[in-house]
Design an enzyme around this catalytic site. Structure first.
Site, PDB file in Angstrom:
ATOM      1  N   ASN A 267      -5.387   2.719  -3.617  1.00 44.29           N
ATOM      2  CA  ASN A 267      -6.680   3.295  -3.982  1.00 44.29           C
ATOM      3  C   ASN A 267      -6.517   4.811  -4.059  1.00 44.29           C
ATOM      4  O   ASN A 267      -6.143   5.436  -3.062  1.00 44.29           O
ATOM      5  CB  ASN A 267      -7.741   2.976  -2.909  1.00 44.29           C
ATOM      6  CG  ASN A 267      -8.242   1.548  -2.976  1.00 44.29           C
ATOM      7  OD1 ASN A 267      -7.962   0.819  -3.933  1.00 44.29           O
ATOM      8  ND2 ASN A 267      -8.995   1.145  -1.962  1.00 44.29           N
TER       9      ASN A 267
ATOM     10  N   ASP B  88       0.849  -1.179   0.000  1.00 46.44           N
ATOM     11  CA  ASP B  88       0.000   0.000   0.000  1.00 46.44           C
ATOM     12  C   ASP B  88       0.897   1.245   0.000  1.00 46.44           C
ATOM     13  O   ASP B  88       2.062   1.175   0.404  1.00 46.44           O
ATOM     14  CB  ASP B  88      -0.879  -0.050   1.254  1.00 46.44           C
ATOM     15  CG  ASP B  88      -1.631   1.234   1.479  1.00 46.44           C
ATOM     16  OD1 ASP B  88      -2.304   1.690   0.532  1.00 46.44           O
ATOM     17  OD2 ASP B  88      -1.545   1.788   2.597  1.00 46.44           O
TER      18      ASP B  88
ATOM     19  N   ASP C  85      -1.897  -0.404   5.865  1.00 43.53           N
ATOM     20  CA  ASP C  85      -2.328   0.143   7.160  1.00 43.53           C
ATOM     21  C   ASP C  85      -3.833   0.043   7.367  1.00 43.53           C
ATOM     22  O   ASP C  85      -4.343   0.568   8.342  1.00 43.53           O
ATOM     23  CB  ASP C  85      -1.860   1.604   7.316  1.00 43.53           C
ATOM     24  CG  ASP C  85      -2.551   2.545   6.339  1.00 43.53           C
ATOM     25  OD1 ASP C  85      -2.745   2.152   5.168  1.00 43.53           O
ATOM     26  OD2 ASP C  85      -2.903   3.671   6.741  1.00 43.53           O
TER      27      ASP C  85
ATOM     28  N   ASP D 117      -0.147   5.089   0.808  1.00 41.79           N
ATOM     29  CA  ASP D 117      -0.349   6.124   1.826  1.00 41.79           C
ATOM     30  C   ASP D 117      -0.498   5.491   3.211  1.00 41.79           C
ATOM     31  O   ASP D 117      -1.354   4.632   3.431  1.00 41.79           O
ATOM     32  CB  ASP D 117      -1.588   6.955   1.488  1.00 41.79           C
ATOM     33  CG  ASP D 117      -1.476   7.609   0.101  1.00 41.79           C
ATOM     34  OD1 ASP D 117      -0.339   7.787  -0.374  1.00 41.79           O
ATOM     35  OD2 ASP D 117      -2.522   7.907  -0.497  1.00 41.79           O
TER      36      ASP D 117
ATOM     37  N   TYR E 292      -5.891  13.268   1.171  1.00 42.10           N
ATOM     38  CA  TYR E 292      -5.764  13.157  -0.288  1.00 42.10           C
ATOM     39  C   TYR E 292      -4.465  13.838  -0.733  1.00 42.10           C
ATOM     40  O   TYR E 292      -4.321  15.040  -0.576  1.00 42.10           O
ATOM     41  CB  TYR E 292      -6.978  13.778  -0.975  1.00 42.10           C
ATOM     42  CG  TYR E 292      -8.230  12.963  -0.774  1.00 42.10           C
ATOM     43  CD1 TYR E 292      -8.459  11.827  -1.544  1.00 42.10           C
ATOM     44  CD2 TYR E 292      -9.169  13.313   0.192  1.00 42.10           C
ATOM     45  CE1 TYR E 292      -9.600  11.055  -1.359  1.00 42.10           C
ATOM     46  CE2 TYR E 292     -10.305  12.545   0.388  1.00 42.10           C
ATOM     47  CZ  TYR E 292     -10.518  11.424  -0.391  1.00 42.10           C
ATOM     48  OH  TYR E 292     -11.643  10.669  -0.204  1.00 42.10           O
TER      49      TYR E 292
HETATM   50 MG   LIG Z   1      -2.983   3.199   3.333  1.00 42.34          MG
END
Ligand SMILES: [Mg+2]
Ligand SMILES: [Zn+2]
Length: 188
Positions: free
Chosen positions: A52, A9, A134, A11, A20
Site C-alpha cells: 500500500n 509486504d 507486518d 515496508d 512514508y
Molecule cells: Mg508493512
C-alpha cells in the site's frame, strides 16, 4: 499449471519501516532479506511484492519515486542472486489530495486486487500461496484470497501482535522474513 506465490509486504517486511518512503536513499534491506527471497525463488514460488503506497494519493511522493525505489530494490537483490518477480502497489486512498488517486479501490490491502492481478499475469493459485507482512491487514488479505498468512515481528509487527483483531488469526507469527520463508518451505 497454476503455481504458488509468496506475496510479500514491502515496508517493515522486506525493508526497514521508515514511515512514508519518499526517497530511494532511505531504502534499507534487512540483513536476511536476500537469503529469504532467494530461498523462495529456489522453491519455485512466484515472489510478488504487494504494497500500500497511499503516499502517492496523499501527494507525499510520485509514482516515479515508487518505481525508482523498486528498481533500486531489484538491483540490491540481484547482487545477491535473489529476484522479486513482480512489484505491485496500490497508489490510492479515499482521502487523498491528488485527484487521479483519491478514490476507494479494490487494490488497497486488505482488498484483493493486487493478488487478483498476479492470478491473471502469472496463473497463480491463491490456495497454494502465502502472504507475509507486518500488519494484520496483510493477514486479512491472506484470508480474503484463501492463502496462508504469516505475521512478522519486524516493522509494526510486535505492536500488531499485542493487538490482535477479534476475528483474525495468523497461520504463523515469526520474528522476520527469513523465518517466514522457512515456515513457508515447510508448509508447501
Ligand atoms: Mg508493512
Ligand atoms: Zn488501490
Amino acid at each position: 499449471m497454476p503455481v504458488g506465490a509468496a506475496f510479500l509486504d514491502r515496508d517493515g517486511t522486506i525493508i526497514e519501516e521508515v514511515g512514508y518512503l519518499d526517497r530511494v536513499e532511505r531504502v534499507e534491506l534487512y540483513p536476511w532479506t536476500i537469503d529469504a527471497i532467494r530461498a523462495l525463488n529456489r522453491a519455485g514460488l512466484r515472489v510478488v511484492l504487494v504494497s500500500n503506497q497511499s503516499g502517492v494519493a496523499r501527494g507525499f511522493f510520485t509514482e516515479e519515486v515508487v518505481d525508482e525505489v523498486h528498481a533500486h530494490l531489484a538491483a540490491l537483490l540481484a547482487e545477491g542472486g535473489a529476484r522479486i518477480d513482480a512489484y505491485y502497489y496500490c497508489p490510492h486512498h479515499p482521502d487523498g489530495k491528488v485527484a487521479a488517486f483519491a478514490r476507494a479501490c479494490d487494490c488497497r490491502k486488505p482488498g484483493r486486487g493486487l493478488v487478483d492481478r498476479a492470478v491473471r499475469e502469472f496463473d497463480v493459485d491463491p490456495a497454494r500461496s502465502f502472504v507475509v507482512g507486518d500488519r494484520w491487514l496483510d493477514v486479512a488479505l491472506a484470508r480474503a484470497v484463501g492463502a496462508r498468512g504469516v505475521l512478522v515481528r519486524t516493522g509494526y509487527g510486535t505492536t500488531e501482535e499485542r493487538r490482535p483483531p477479534a476475528d483474525l488469526t495468523a497461520d504463523a507469527v515469526v520474528n522476520n522474513l527469513v523465518e517466514a520463508s522457512s515456515w513457508i518451505l515447510q508448509h508447501l
